[in-house]
Write an enzyme that holds these catalytic residues in place. Structure first.
Site, mmCIF file in Angstrom:
data_model
loop_
_atom_site.group_PDB
_atom_site.id
_atom_site.type_symbol
_atom_site.label_atom_id
_atom_site.label_comp_id
_atom_site.label_asym_id
_atom_site.label_seq_id
_atom_site.Cartn_x
_atom_site.Cartn_y
_atom_site.Cartn_z
ATOM 1 N N SER A 156 0.524 -21.280 -22.693
ATOM 2 C CA SER A 156 0.153 -21.223 -24.107
ATOM 3 C C SER A 156 1.384 -21.440 -24.964
ATOM 4 C CB SER A 156 -0.473 -19.872 -24.459
ATOM 5 O OG SER A 156 -0.695 -19.764 -25.859
ATOM 6 N N TYR A 170 -0.485 -10.973 -25.096
ATOM 7 C CA TYR A 170 -0.944 -12.269 -24.586
ATOM 8 C C TYR A 170 0.234 -13.241 -24.482
ATOM 9 C CZ TYR A 170 -3.282 -16.834 -24.572
ATOM 10 O OH TYR A 170 -3.684 -18.117 -24.270
#
Length: 261
Positions: A156, A170
């Site tokens: 990501s 995250y």
């Protein structure tokens, strides 16, 4: 216990096999469909949405592809092992692993996060990925009698942006994926296995609903140089390029697909 939605294998036994985790929706579903279109036999996992998984499976079969779907929770080691066992039982080989399954949680600063939330994030997004890599290596490594292959992780852009006041847990989990890619690519080069990562930016999928930000893709458009969020199919193309022979001299790479952020 894994639940397999099965179909009769149609392709020759030497046709390459691709396994993608979290293949029932979003990037995983786009990857499963595209891989089948490109001639892979496909195994994809899903955690609980059997309706979506069945839809992906039917789409692939309708287009003449060969696939199975296996219910597997990436927080459960035994279910991960069962997923890889199902792939080998059905097709007898494994050539590509796409580590796509992952979670996000409600946007909040770190000071409000519970230990339970952080542990769950790391268990699924990091430990689950590492266990999938372990099981893939056992089956793909040339040292173990396999054909070699490729592992492509879905990271990501959050890994280098940090997601402050939203998802630092995250972001940290995806930072671990970058480190895993770097180390594992060197560890497995002699085994005939390439390891790379694609880091998506903001992609228009349901993961934002799970994070309590259903409008995030639209709201992010003004911060993206290309002026829009990405689509799952755009990430699928990048993943499958890294999995393919066109990337045969590429390992340890981190490919940003984020619209220029």
């Amino acid at each position: 216990m894994a639940v397999v939605l099965d179909n009769e294998p149609a392709a020759p036994r030497d046709t390459p096999v691709l396994l993608v985790t979290g293949g029932g929706r979003g990037i995983g579903a786009a990857t499963a469909r595209l891989a089948a279109q490109r001639g892979y036999r496909v195994v994809f996992s899903y955690r609980q949405d059997e309706v979506s998984a069945q839809r992906v499976l039917e789409d692939i079969q309708r287009d003449g592809g060969d696939a199975i779907a296996v219910r597997a929770d990436m927080a459960d080691e035994q279910q991960i092992i069962a997923l890889f066992d199902a792939a080998m039982l059905q097709y007898g080989r494994l050539d590509v692993l796409i580590n796509n399954a992952g979670i996000v949680d409600t946007a909040m600063p770190l000071r409000e996060m519970s230990a339970q939330r952080i542990q769950r994030m790391m268990t699924i997004n990091v430990v689950g990925v590492m266990l999938c890599c372990r099981e893939a290596v056992k089956r793909m490594s040339t040292r173990s009698g396999g054909h070699g292959g490729a592992i492509v992780n879905v990271g990501s852009a959050a890994a280098h942006r940090g997601s402050p006041n939203e998802y630092v847990d995250y972001a940290a989990s995806k930072g671990a994926i970058d480190s895993l890619t770097e180390g594992l690519s060197k560890e497995l080069a002699a085994d005939g296995i390439r390891v790379n990562t694609v880091r998506p930016g903001v992609i228009d999928t349901l993961i934002h609903v799970e994070g309590g930000r259903p409008d995030k893709a639209r709201q992010a458009e003004g911060r993206i140089p290309m002026g829009r969020a990405g689509q799952p199919e755009e990430i699928a193309h990048a993943l499958l390029w890294l999995a393919s022979s066109e990337a045969s001299f590429t390992t340890g790479a981190i490919l940003d697909v984020d619209g220029g952020v």
